[in-house]
Motif scaffolding. Sequence first.
Motif, PDB file in Angstrom:
ATOM      1  N   SER B  22       0.841  -1.209   0.000  1.00 23.21           N
ATOM      2  CA  SER B  22       0.000   0.000   0.000  1.00 23.21           C
ATOM      3  C   SER B  22       0.872   1.254   0.000  1.00 23.21           C
ATOM      4  N   GLY B  23       1.987   1.174   0.709  1.00 24.83           N
ATOM      5  CA  GLY B  23       2.873   2.335   0.828  1.00 24.83           C
ATOM      6  C   GLY B  23       3.575   2.726  -0.453  1.00 24.83           C
ATOM      7  N   GLU B  24       3.378   1.924  -1.502  1.00 26.46           N
ATOM      8  CA  GLU B  24       3.965   2.272  -2.811  1.00 26.46           C
ATOM      9  C   GLU B  24       2.978   3.034  -3.690  1.00 26.46           C
ATOM     10  N   ILE B  25       1.734   3.125  -3.244  1.00 23.25           N
ATOM     11  CA  ILE B  25       0.683   3.670  -4.113  1.00 23.25           C
ATOM     12  C   ILE B  25       0.330   5.090  -3.687  1.00 23.25           C
ATOM     13  N   GLY B  26       0.657   6.052  -4.568  1.00 27.25           N
ATOM     14  CA  GLY B  26       0.395   7.462  -4.263  1.00 27.25           C
ATOM     15  C   GLY B  26       1.515   8.069  -3.454  1.00 27.25           C
ATOM     16  N   PRO B  27       2.760   7.935  -3.943  1.00 26.29           N
ATOM     17  CA  PRO B  27       3.892   8.442  -3.166  1.00 26.29           C
ATOM     18  C   PRO B  27       3.801   9.946  -2.918  1.00 26.29           C
ATOM     19  N   GLY B  28       4.219  10.369  -1.724  1.00 24.22           N
ATOM     20  CA  GLY B  28       4.265  11.792  -1.391  1.00 24.22           C
ATOM     21  C   GLY B  28       5.574  12.399  -1.878  1.00 24.22           C
ATOM     22  N   ARG B  29       5.924  13.533  -1.291  1.00 22.34           N
ATOM     23  CA  ARG B  29       7.126  14.224  -1.750  1.00 22.34           C
ATOM     24  C   ARG B  29       8.385  13.652  -1.119  1.00 22.34           C
ATOM     25  N   SER B  30       8.213  12.976   0.051  1.00 21.24           N
ATOM     26  CA  SER B  30       9.401  12.356   0.647  1.00 21.24           C
ATOM     27  C   SER B  30       9.098  10.888   0.924  1.00 21.24           C
ATOM     28  N   SER B  31       8.981  10.507   2.170  1.00 19.48           N
ATOM     29  CA  SER B  31       8.855   9.082   2.469  1.00 19.48           C
ATOM     30  C   SER B  31       7.414   8.614   2.642  1.00 19.48           C
ATOM     31  N   GLY B  32       6.469   9.526   2.560  1.00 17.31           N
ATOM     32  CA  GLY B  32       5.092   9.156   2.874  1.00 17.31           C
ATOM     33  C   GLY B  32       4.197   9.064   1.656  1.00 17.31           C
ATOM     34  N   LEU B  33       2.925   9.335   1.873  1.00 16.84           N
ATOM     35  CA  LEU B  33       1.921   9.194   0.824  1.00 16.84           C
ATOM     36  C   LEU B  33       1.141  10.485   0.622  1.00 16.84           C
ATOM     37  N   CYS B  34       0.700  10.667  -0.618  1.00 13.37           N
ATOM     38  CA  CYS B  34      -0.284  11.690  -0.965  1.00 13.37           C
ATOM     39  C   CYS B  34      -1.361  10.950  -1.748  1.00 13.37           C
ATOM     40  N   ARG B  35      -2.308  10.357  -1.018  1.00 13.50           N
ATOM     41  CA  ARG B  35      -3.326   9.523  -1.670  1.00 13.50           C
ATOM     42  C   ARG B  35      -4.685  10.099  -1.300  1.00 13.50           C
ATOM     43  N   LEU B  36      -4.973  11.247  -1.892  1.00 13.22           N
ATOM     44  CA  LEU B  36      -6.214  11.946  -1.581  1.00 13.22           C
ATOM     45  C   LEU B  36      -7.416  11.161  -2.104  1.00 13.22           C
ATOM     46  N   ALA B  37      -8.517  11.310  -1.410  1.00 18.92           N
ATOM     47  CA  ALA B  37      -9.727  10.554  -1.737  1.00 18.92           C
ATOM     48  C   ALA B  37     -10.156  10.774  -3.175  1.00 18.92           C
ATOM     49  N   LEU B  38     -10.489   9.661  -3.839  1.00 18.31           N
ATOM     50  CA  LEU B  38     -11.090   9.649  -5.176  1.00 18.31           C
ATOM     51  C   LEU B  38     -10.147  10.146  -6.272  1.00 18.31           C
ATOM     52  N   THR B  39      -8.870  10.161  -5.995  1.00 19.52           N
ATOM     53  CA  THR B  39      -7.869  10.422  -7.034  1.00 19.52           C
ATOM     54  C   THR B  39      -7.500   9.099  -7.698  1.00 19.52           C
ATOM     55  N   ASP B  40      -6.667   9.193  -8.725  1.00 21.73           N
ATOM     56  CA  ASP B  40      -6.221   7.981  -9.414  1.00 21.73           C
ATOM     57  C   ASP B  40      -5.488   7.026  -8.468  1.00 21.73           C
ATOM     58  N   SER B  41      -4.715   7.594  -7.537  1.00 16.71           N
ATOM     59  CA  SER B  41      -3.979   6.701  -6.636  1.00 16.71           C
ATOM     60  C   SER B  41      -4.929   6.056  -5.622  1.00 16.71           C
ATOM     61  N   ASP B  42      -5.965   6.768  -5.210  1.00 24.21           N
ATOM     62  CA  ASP B  42      -6.981   6.147  -4.347  1.00 24.21           C
ATOM     63  C   ASP B  42      -7.640   4.986  -5.101  1.00 24.21           C
ATOM     64  N   LYS B  43      -7.947   5.217  -6.379  1.00 20.92           N
ATOM     65  CA  LYS B  43      -8.531   4.144  -7.198  1.00 20.92           C
ATOM     66  C   LYS B  43      -7.590   2.933  -7.253  1.00 20.92           C
ATOM     67  N   GLU B  44      -6.303   3.207  -7.474  1.00 23.32           N
ATOM     68  CA  GLU B  44      -5.347   2.103  -7.578  1.00 23.32           C
ATOM     69  C   GLU B  44      -5.314   1.285  -6.292  1.00 23.32           C
ATOM     70  N   MET B  45      -5.330   1.996  -5.162  1.00 25.73           N
ATOM     71  CA  MET B  45      -5.317   1.305  -3.870  1.00 25.73           C
ATOM     72  C   MET B  45      -6.607   0.536  -3.655  1.00 25.73           C
TER      73      MET B  45
END
Lengths: 415, 415
Positions: B22-45
């Motif tokens: 899960s931590g690979e889907i919607g990478p943030g700017r550093s070590s975390g995530l930017c997986r905002l609701a209903l975005t493409d990365s949310d869909k992927e997850m």
Amino acid sequence: MSDTPNILEANGARLWQSIMRSGEIGPGRSSGLCRLALTDSDKEMRDLFVRWCEQADLRVTVDRVGNIFARRPGRDENLAPVLIGSHLDTQAAGGKYDGILGVLAGLEVMRVLNERGIETRRSIEVVNWTNEEGARFAPPMAASAAFAGGLDLDTVLNLKDDDGAVFGAELERIGYAGEAAVGGREIDSYFELHIEQGPLLEAEGIDLGIVTGGYQTVGMNIDIHGTCAHSGPTPMDKRRNALVGAALLIVAANEIGWRHHPDEGKSTAPRFTCWPNKTGILPDYAQVSIDFRSPSGEITARMLSEFEAAIPDCARRGNVDIEIVQRWTFGSEVFDPNCIDTVKATADALAVPYREILSQAGHDAYNMAKICPTALLFSPCREGITHNEAEHIELDYTLPSVNVLLNAAVTRANR
Amino acid sequence: MSDTPNILEANGARLWQSIMRSGEIGPGRSSGLCRLALTDSDKEMRDLFVRWCEQADLRVTVDRVGNIFARRPGRDENLAPVLIGSHLDTQAAGGKYDGILGVLAGLEVMRVLNERGIETRRSIEVVNWTNEEGARFAPPMAASAAFAGGLDLDTVLNLKDDDGAVFGAELERIGYAGEAAVGGREIDSYFELHIEQGPLLEAEGIDLGIVTGGYQTVGMNIDIHGTCAHSGPTPMDKRRNALVGAALLIVAANEIGWRHHPDEGKSTAPRFTCWPNKTGILPDYAQVSIDFRSPSGEITARMLSEFEAAIPDCARRGNVDIEIVQRWTFGSEVFDPNCIDTVKATADALAVPYREILSQAGHDAYNMAKICPTALLFSPCREGITHNEAEHIELDYTLPSVNVLLNAAVTRANR
């Protein structure tokens, strides 16, 4: 053709019709305009302006930052030309006159000379400067600055708007990435007519302001760095909310403005960004624009130093890092005594009462004053309201300054 | 199949592998995530989660606000199910564990039951709630609120993000506008495991927090109305800069937070918008979000009333109009004594030390507590850092709470 005209008169109805036609392009939310630089509505207005210029047999050239020059050749094409102009772009909630009056009054000068069959010694050019407002691409007055050598070409072409659109690409998109070099040619003189953007002329019933100098303005962009954290559990003493740091700076600047209000000092925070700027998370980054203005360089310097002294306190209270990342100044430019004398003599000849006045806003004339003799003329605007869709002028108190512009420019062009 | 398991154990390596994937889907700017609701990365997850659920023979349904339920049928399908879950969306600068742990721990419960061939009396469902963070569509916890009847369907489907994108349309776009009714069915109980988002468990070396209540939180959106005017000429006493009004409010709220810091009071201004927000023009509109929290309803009420008393002063000093346009509260919800007892007994049986704790953040469990017996469990997170890409947990201190969740949920499902 004759080069010894008597007093010339602008066609007020024709000028007004052009201004009203411009006022239909890029409508705002109420009675004004939202015609941001290099948008589709800016293109529509530029296209119309170019058509009008071509109909007046002017030779149109566009430079690489999109400045439009429309030339009426003089008897001696080797002589440096007289320029008349301002800008056709507006604020996001702008009026129909700010900038527009100066360009279309320049066009009216050309139309009068044409219909009277008057030849001038020097060429005259009417100019529309790109992105004067800076409302879309900061800084303001960027393209006249490039013309005057104050900004280099690449810097201007790479400016970005808030959505990441690039100046140069937008210029290409709307078809105004011209081929002419930016500046680098001799200009005899520059005349700009602008609405006052202040209440003095209307209040005093004087139809012409002759600008002798500017309010001394210092501005800056300030970055505020904090740390992202949860809005909930993070205790107050662990919070580094960039938004709080920015708010402290804005309040400090506002207090300094009030402290110098008796001396006509002003502080402004017009613009603010924040990241991530979402519910539930403390923002780790903010940027705020702040400027200080006053009629006196000394007072402006005092406001700036009071603000710089307040920054460490804001950083401590907000537990953030604060850094000034960009600075600018304007208002110390000097307008040309000869040009001012020509304008005064013209006003006397036309029996138009005038007063000397300071400009409180930035203008393209500030940039031009650095490279050629320049005069800036003001006409009244209702209650000084501007950068607001309610901005308003009337033809009857505008026409006198247009006639002064017309006759002063022709006098200069025959020099 | 047997319904009398002894103590069950989660497969820590398997759980961790899922979390890392899960931590690979919607990478943030550093070590975390930017997986905002209903975005493409949310869909992927979501797609991955659904695939995992189907591989575990769970029956997946999606409701009209995009909540995903994956059901493992119990012996008596007529009995109300036990729900386990949390959310897979993140903040814009979020971590890899906030919410995600709760959903994937629920999935791990199912996987353990499958491989042990255990049948439960009641069905168990793992749930992923849409848009818990509220980072893209405010308010947070909107879809669990809809499930629990606290927000109506149309309100949620019409929420807009900062770019004007609409919740319902985005749900359609990513293929998660399901057909199941939102809520309206009997739920036996709800269990949510979440990282603490505070420093207590780590500091005390305790691996399980059993939430007995929440920090009392009141929040609001505030509109500030001023008047557009030119940054230059407008004198201080004529200025109505909405940004200054907003800054005064933020500073006032911040001071109130500090005043109640000794009682663990907190104030937050996470979010801010402004219009036109351009150089050269005083903004005529701003909106700021502000909330106050403390462990005590009385202190939170006092913070709120101090703030409400400060508003007229901010309006006067900023020469603006200020209006609270939206209010919310959370934290007064009550978790279920029976569920809490089940969790405590389970922890005792597993010899997992625990402490009672208050939640300082909002959780979907707050909404569920309004309609069914609910328990909220916390596991430690490093230094309490969360809503920050540096958010961090370790499997060894996380696994004990997962095992408590597993065994408590099964106990409840066999009730």
